[in-house]
Design a protein around this motif. Structure first.
Motif, PDB file in Angstrom:
ATOM      1  N   ILE A   1       9.296  56.561  18.489  1.00 49.50           N
ATOM      2  CA  ILE A   1      10.010  57.310  19.536  1.00 49.50           C
ATOM      3  C   ILE A   1       9.596  58.246  19.975  1.00 49.50           C
ATOM      4  N   VAL A   2       9.630  58.170  21.620  1.00 45.18           N
ATOM      5  CA  VAL A   2       8.683  58.941  22.488  1.00 45.18           C
ATOM      6  C   VAL A   2       9.617  59.663  23.381  1.00 45.18           C
ATOM      7  N   ARG A   3       9.297  60.931  23.571  1.00 45.55           N
ATOM      8  CA  ARG A   3       9.885  61.677  24.407  1.00 45.55           C
ATOM      9  C   ARG A   3       8.856  62.123  25.512  1.00 45.55           C
ATOM     10  N   TYR A   4       9.350  61.725  26.774  1.00 45.63           N
ATOM     11  CA  TYR A   4       8.539  61.755  28.117  1.00 45.63           C
ATOM     12  C   TYR A   4       9.238  62.695  29.134  1.00 45.63           C
ATOM     13  N   TYR A   5       8.328  63.521  29.885  1.00 47.53           N
ATOM     14  CA  TYR A   5       8.732  64.139  31.003  1.00 47.53           C
ATOM     15  C   TYR A   5       7.855  64.251  31.925  1.00 47.53           C
ATOM     16  N   ASN A   6       8.126  64.584  33.281  1.00 44.06           N
ATOM     17  CA  ASN A   6       7.176  64.641  34.289  1.00 44.06           C
ATOM     18  C   ASN A   6       7.005  66.129  34.366  1.00 44.06           C
ATOM     19  N   HIS A   7       5.983  66.657  34.045  1.00 41.28           N
ATOM     20  CA  HIS A   7       5.720  67.951  34.172  1.00 41.28           C
ATOM     21  C   HIS A   7       5.321  68.609  35.514  1.00 41.28           C
ATOM     22  N   ALA A   8       5.213  67.769  36.364  1.00 45.96           N
ATOM     23  CA  ALA A   8       4.963  68.166  37.715  1.00 45.96           C
ATOM     24  C   ALA A   8       6.400  68.713  38.489  1.00 45.96           C
ATOM     25  N   PHE A   9       7.243  67.797  38.268  1.00 47.31           N
ATOM     26  CA  PHE A   9       8.640  67.940  38.865  1.00 47.31           C
ATOM     27  C   PHE A   9       9.793  68.351  37.979  1.00 47.31           C
ATOM     28  N   GLY A  10       9.697  67.747  36.687  1.00 47.21           N
ATOM     29  CA  GLY A  10      10.538  68.527  35.713  1.00 47.21           C
ATOM     30  C   GLY A  10      11.993  67.440  35.613  1.00 47.21           C
ATOM     31  N   ASN A  11      11.975  66.345  36.812  1.00 44.22           N
ATOM     32  CA  ASN A  11      13.456  65.927  37.009  1.00 44.22           C
ATOM     33  C   ASN A  11      13.403  64.407  36.139  1.00 44.22           C
ATOM     34  N   ASP A  12      12.108  64.004  35.720  1.00 37.83           N
ATOM     35  CA  ASP A  12      12.268  62.517  34.853  1.00 37.83           C
ATOM     36  C   ASP A  12      11.703  62.715  33.542  1.00 37.83           C
ATOM     37  N   PHE A  13      12.818  62.343  32.784  1.00 35.40           N
ATOM     38  CA  PHE A  13      12.530  62.807  31.251  1.00 35.40           C
ATOM     39  C   PHE A  13      13.432  61.833  30.489  1.00 35.40           C
ATOM     40  N   GLY A  14      13.323  61.521  29.397  1.00 28.84           N
ATOM     41  CA  GLY A  14      13.936  60.430  28.629  1.00 28.84           C
ATOM     42  C   GLY A  14      13.538  60.260  27.055  1.00 28.84           C
ATOM     43  N   LEU A  15      13.954  59.536  26.199  1.00 28.23           N
ATOM     44  CA  LEU A  15      13.750  59.134  25.194  1.00 28.23           C
ATOM     45  C   LEU A  15      13.457  57.521  25.184  1.00 28.23           C
ATOM     46  N   THR A  16      12.492  56.982  24.560  1.00 25.93           N
ATOM     47  CA  THR A  16      12.155  55.557  24.314  1.00 25.93           C
ATOM     48  C   THR A  16      11.769  55.136  22.930  1.00 25.93           C
ATOM     49  N   LEU A  17      12.318  53.880  22.485  1.00 31.95           N
ATOM     50  CA  LEU A  17      12.177  53.663  21.132  1.00 31.95           C
ATOM     51  C   LEU A  17      11.155  52.390  21.198  1.00 31.95           C
ATOM     52  N   LEU A  18      10.048  52.285  20.592  1.00 31.64           N
ATOM     53  CA  LEU A  18       9.126  50.992  20.232  1.00 31.64           C
ATOM     54  C   LEU A  18       9.231  50.541  18.872  1.00 31.64           C
ATOM     55  N   ARG A  19      10.022  49.561  18.922  1.00 30.30           N
ATOM     56  CA  ARG A  19      10.280  48.767  17.634  1.00 30.30           C
ATOM     57  C   ARG A  19       9.263  47.686  17.257  1.00 30.30           C
ATOM     58  N   SER A  20       9.282  47.279  15.982  1.00 30.17           N
ATOM     59  CA  SER A  20       8.212  46.470  15.438  1.00 30.17           C
ATOM     60  C   SER A  20       8.131  45.189  16.509  1.00 30.17           C
ATOM     61  N   ASP A  21       9.365  44.872  17.158  1.00 30.79           N
ATOM     62  CA  ASP A  21       9.039  43.678  18.010  1.00 30.79           C
ATOM     63  C   ASP A  21       8.166  43.963  19.394  1.00 30.79           C
ATOM     64  N   LEU A  22       7.777  45.216  19.238  1.00 30.71           N
ATOM     65  CA  LEU A  22       6.819  45.701  20.595  1.00 30.71           C
ATOM     66  C   LEU A  22       7.531  45.641  21.874  1.00 30.71           C
ATOM     67  N   LYS A  23       8.855  45.827  21.900  1.00 27.10           N
ATOM     68  CA  LYS A  23       9.744  45.973  22.991  1.00 27.10           C
ATOM     69  C   LYS A  23      10.266  47.441  23.069  1.00 27.10           C
ATOM     70  N   GLN A  24      10.317  48.109  24.284  1.00 26.05           N
ATOM     71  CA  GLN A  24      10.753  49.246  24.416  1.00 26.05           C
ATOM     72  C   GLN A  24      12.364  49.348  24.646  1.00 26.05           C
ATOM     73  N   HIS A  25      12.895  50.258  24.003  1.00 23.36           N
ATOM     74  CA  HIS A  25      14.479  50.334  24.080  1.00 23.36           C
ATOM     75  C   HIS A  25      14.654  51.814  24.619  1.00 23.36           C
ATOM     76  N   GLN A  26      15.485  52.040  25.649  1.00 17.94           N
ATOM     77  CA  GLN A  26      15.661  53.570  26.093  1.00 17.94           C
ATOM     78  C   GLN A  26      16.998  53.794  25.185  1.00 17.94           C
ATOM     79  N   VAL A  27      16.817  55.340  24.760  1.00 16.85           N
ATOM     80  CA  VAL A  27      17.638  55.972  23.902  1.00 16.85           C
ATOM     81  C   VAL A  27      18.431  56.830  24.522  1.00 16.85           C
ATOM     82  N   GLU A  28      19.788  56.712  24.225  1.00 15.30           N
ATOM     83  CA  GLU A  28      20.886  57.730  25.087  1.00 15.30           C
ATOM     84  C   GLU A  28      20.997  58.749  24.091  1.00 15.30           C
ATOM     85  N   LEU A  29      20.894  60.045  24.607  1.00 13.91           N
ATOM     86  CA  LEU A  29      21.146  61.278  24.004  1.00 13.91           C
ATOM     87  C   LEU A  29      22.737  61.227  23.562  1.00 13.91           C
TER      88      LEU A  29
END
Length: 393
Positions: free
Chosen positions: A74-102
């Motif tokens: 599970i990856v938490r990402y954010y744009n440290h330059a602007f601070g307005n683009d962030f989220g959580l994404t999940l990389l499963r064993s099928d190597l596909k990314q899935h967006q995670v809703e809080l």
């Protein structure tokens, strides 16, 4: 003298024949364990006996043991330059990314930080600074719970300087633990407090770390029931580096000196091969012919630190975590990859890695572990009572 049986025990014995047909309980259990979590959650409403079964600690543990075979990231990402683009994404064993809703958290002033990931539970820091508000969240079941406000706060005479956090599981007590270490300004010694899911309360614990401060923003590493942080000496120890450790069962802090390392390197604590390890690297922006070097030091109980690996990557890269206790998650400027120190092989991870973004990566497994801690009988009995009033079996 016979002990009075609980309502949950009665449900297991008196309703099996009427609600679980003629199938033995062991077969029902095995079938349920193979179902998706959403189906398991729905089947708690089938009958009282199924509710008791699914919420029992034995079933939860059996399900977790199966899930651990399929780790995700599970990856938490954010744009440290602007601070307005962030989220959580999940990389499963099928190597596909899935967006995670809080979960639907109210009053968020900033995107939550992940304190730690353990057995399918995420501990979120939902405060703007200094770790003042927390939520336990199970993304698979979408259950979440706000934790009590920490006891250590600022005052006119005490101003926060640094606050460090750690989250882990105490297997001896079947308890999830959140540790908060506070350094106040104009004080060299730290103060710590610990929250446990079994008590539902914060308790102050003697830090005993001496004159040192834990690096801000780092992730604690849990190894065999002990949380570890990298710390810098202050005062008379200003040129020293340490590992600060906290035993979740003994409720005891201590510090360990690091091996002799170059003064211009960066150090990250990791879990590797069931031991505490130190990843040593120059870091981005370090200008020398050794800027792509990478070392791995492992703590051997009773023997101290041993350098087990020393290599040079083709490009500058730095460690962000470990995966399945055997591989190092590495990040270069434009990609993530898994590095196996034993085979010296890399595996590119299909995680979006844009410029200007910061990332935190944690190992994650799907589970039905309750955010209230161990599935106690009082909670089960309350749900059974509700089902009785609803007229269900």
């Amino acid at each position: 003298m016979s002990r009075k049986r609980s309502r949950s025990q009665e449900a297991m014995t008196t309703n099996d024949t009427t609600t679980v047909s003629s199938f033995p309980l062991v077969i029902i259990t095995d079938i349920l364990l193979q179902l998706p979590i959403k189906s398991i959650v729905r089947f708690k409403c089938v009958s009282k006996s199924w509710l008791v079964l699914i919420k029992s600690s034995e079933f939860v543990t059996a399900h977790l043991n199966r899930s651990i075979r399929n780790h995700s990231l599970i990856v938490r990402y954010y744009n440290h330059a602007f601070g307005n683009d962030f989220g959580l994404t999940l990389l499963r064993s099928d190597l596909k990314q899935h967006q995670v809703e809080l979960p639907p958290l109210e009053g968020l002033s900033t995107f939550p930080k992940i304190v730690g990931s353990c057995n399918g539970l995420l501990c979120l820091d939902v405060s703007s600074a200094f770790g003042m508000a927390f939520v336990l969240w199970n993304p698979a079941t979408n259950e979440f719970k706000g934790l009590p406000t920490p006891s250590l706060t600022e005052s006119r005479l005490k101003t926060f300087w640094m606050v460090s956090l750690g989250f882990g599981f105490n297997q001896d007590t079947n308890d999830y633990v959140l540790v908060r270490i506070v350094n106040f300004q104009a004080r060299y010694d730290a103060i710590a407090e610990v929250y446990s899911t079994s008590t539902g309360k914060w308790k102050e614990v003697a830090a005993g770390t001496g004159s040192c401060v834990i690096y801000g923003g780092q992730d604690a590493v849990a190894v065999k029931g002990v949380l570890h942080w990298i710390a810098n000496g202050i005062g008379v120890l200003v040129n020293e580096k340490f590992v600060v450790s906290y035993d979740m069962n003994l409720e005891l802090f201590w510090r360990t000196a690091m091996p002799e390392l170059p003064t211009d390197c960066y150090v990250k604590a990791l879990s590797y091969d069931q031991s505490l390890a130190l990843a040593v690297y120059p870091g981005l922006g370090f200008r020398s012919r050794l800027s792509n070097r990478f070392e791995l030091w492992v703590m051997n109980e009773g023997k101290g630190w041993t350098r087990t690996f020393n290599t040079a990557f083709e490009r500058i890269a730095w460690p962000v975590g470990s995966f399945r206790d055997s591989k190092i998650i590495m990040k270069s400027v434009d990609q993530f990859f898994l590095f196996n120190p034993k085979t010296k092989r890399n595996f590119i991870l299909p995680i979006d890695s844009g410029m200007g973004y910061s990332y935190k990566v944690f190992t994650y497994v799907d589970s039905i572990v309750a955010v209230n801690g161990e599935n106690d009988e009082k909670e089960v009995e309350a749900q059974i009572e509700g089902m009785v009033h609803d007229g269900s079996n």
